[in-house]
Write a protein that holds these residues in place. Sequence first.
Motif, PDB file in Angstrom:
ATOM      1  N   VAL A 182       0.844  -1.189   0.000  1.00 20.51           N
ATOM      2  CA  VAL A 182       0.000   0.000   0.000  1.00 20.51           C
ATOM      3  C   VAL A 182       0.884   1.245   0.000  1.00 20.51           C
ATOM      4  CG1 VAL A 182      -1.755   1.301   1.250  1.00 20.51           C
ATOM      5  CG2 VAL A 182      -1.865  -1.206   1.180  1.00 20.51           C
ATOM      6  N   TRP A 186       1.000   5.624  -0.474  1.00 17.60           N
ATOM      7  CA  TRP A 186       0.208   6.842  -0.373  1.00 17.60           C
ATOM      8  C   TRP A 186       1.133   8.038  -0.197  1.00 17.60           C
ATOM      9  CZ3 TRP A 186       1.284   3.570   3.588  1.00 17.60           C
ATOM     10  CH2 TRP A 186       1.741   4.128   4.798  1.00 17.60           C
ATOM     11  N   ALA A 231      -4.706   5.887   4.611  1.00 18.94           N
ATOM     12  CA  ALA A 231      -3.895   4.666   4.562  1.00 18.94           C
ATOM     13  C   ALA A 231      -4.126   3.810   5.793  1.00 18.94           C
ATOM     14  CB  ALA A 231      -2.420   5.034   4.426  1.00 18.94           C
ATOM     15  N   PRO A 281       2.257  -1.818   4.509  1.00 15.58           N
ATOM     16  CA  PRO A 281       2.391  -0.413   4.112  1.00 15.58           C
ATOM     17  C   PRO A 281       3.787  -0.127   3.587  1.00 15.58           C
ATOM     18  CG  PRO A 281       2.642  -0.603   6.474  1.00 15.58           C
ATOM     19  CD  PRO A 281       2.331  -1.985   5.979  1.00 15.58           C
TER      20      PRO A 281
END
Length: 341
Positions: free
Chosen positions: A223, A225, A242, A256
Amino acid sequence: MKILIIRRDNIGDLICTTPLFESIRRQYPQAYIAALVNSYNEPAIDGNPHLDAIFAYTKGKHAAGESVWQAYWRRAKLLWQLRQMKFNYAILATSGFAGRSLKLARMLAPEHIVGFVTEQASSARIDQAIPHADGGALHETEDMFRLLAPLGISGPIPALTVAADAAQATALRQQLPTAVAQGNGPLVALHISARKEKQRWPVERFSELAHRLHAQHGARFLVFWSPGDENNPFHPGDDGKAARLLAALADLPAAPLRTEHLSELIAGLSLCDAAVLSDGGAMHVAAGLGKPLVCFFGNSSAARWHPWGVPYELLQKPSRDVSEISVDETVDAFGRLLARR
C-alpha cells in the motif's frame, strides 16, 4: 556533440520525456547527453542509463533549509558552469512555447535552441522551431518526441525509463513481512493518493478490491500513499486514509510502504508485479519501471496521459469522476491485464 534537454515541470512530465534520452543515445552513441531539471523532479531520472549527467537547480518555492536568495545564487553558478560547456543543442522539452525554459537556454548560449512555437508565442532565439499546432492532441510522449526532428531522429518511440536504486529496493524487500514477500500470486501495488479530488477512488473500494483479487489470484499487496496529515494546508497527505485501508486489510498479506521521498516510491514500486492507481506521477513512475497497470482516470485526458509502453487497462467514466468506477469493473480489468501478460 553536446545536447542538453531542459524540463522544468512535474514528475510525470519529466518521465514522459525519457524516450528522448534513449533515442538520442541510439542515434548518437558518442554524444554527451545531459538534462537540466529542478530538484523536485530530479529523482525521477536518477540512474537513467542514457544520460551522461543530470543538472538540477532549486526553484524558489522548493527552497528548504536555505533562503530563496541562496537558491538563486546556486542556480546562477550552475548556469555559468553549463555555459562554459558550450552545448551544441538545448532542447526545450515543454508542450507549447516554453518561455521560462527559453530564458534558461539563452543564458547558456548553445549553438542551437530547439523548441515549440505557437501562433500566439514565438521567438527568433529558437532557431530550430517546431510549430506546436495540434501537438496538444497527441500523447505527451509523442508530442515531446517531435522535438528530435532537427537531430534527424524519428520513431518508433521507446518506452519510458525509470531506474530504481538497487540497494534501496533490496532494503525495502528485506523489511517486508514473510506473507507479503513470499507467495505464488502477484504482488500488487495499491497507490491510494491523487492530487485532484475527482481522481480519488474510495478506500472502501480498495479494500473490497484487495479481498477479491486475493481470493481470485492469490494477490499480495503493498500500500502506497502520499505521507502527511490531510489537514495540512501546504502538503496534505493521506496518512489517515492509509491507516483505514491497512486496518481493513489486516486479514490479507498486505504491508504499508510509506514513501517520504520519490526514490523510495520508485524502489517500492520496482518490487511489485502490477499496480492499481489513479492517473498521476506515480502512474508514470510505474510505467517507467515496466509495470502492467490498472489506472483510474477522472478529469484528465486519457489520450494525453495514458501509460506509455506497458500493458494497461484504463477505466474512465463519462462523468470524469473516479468515484463512479465500480469494484466489479476493476476486478474485470485486472483479470484482463493478467491474461494479456
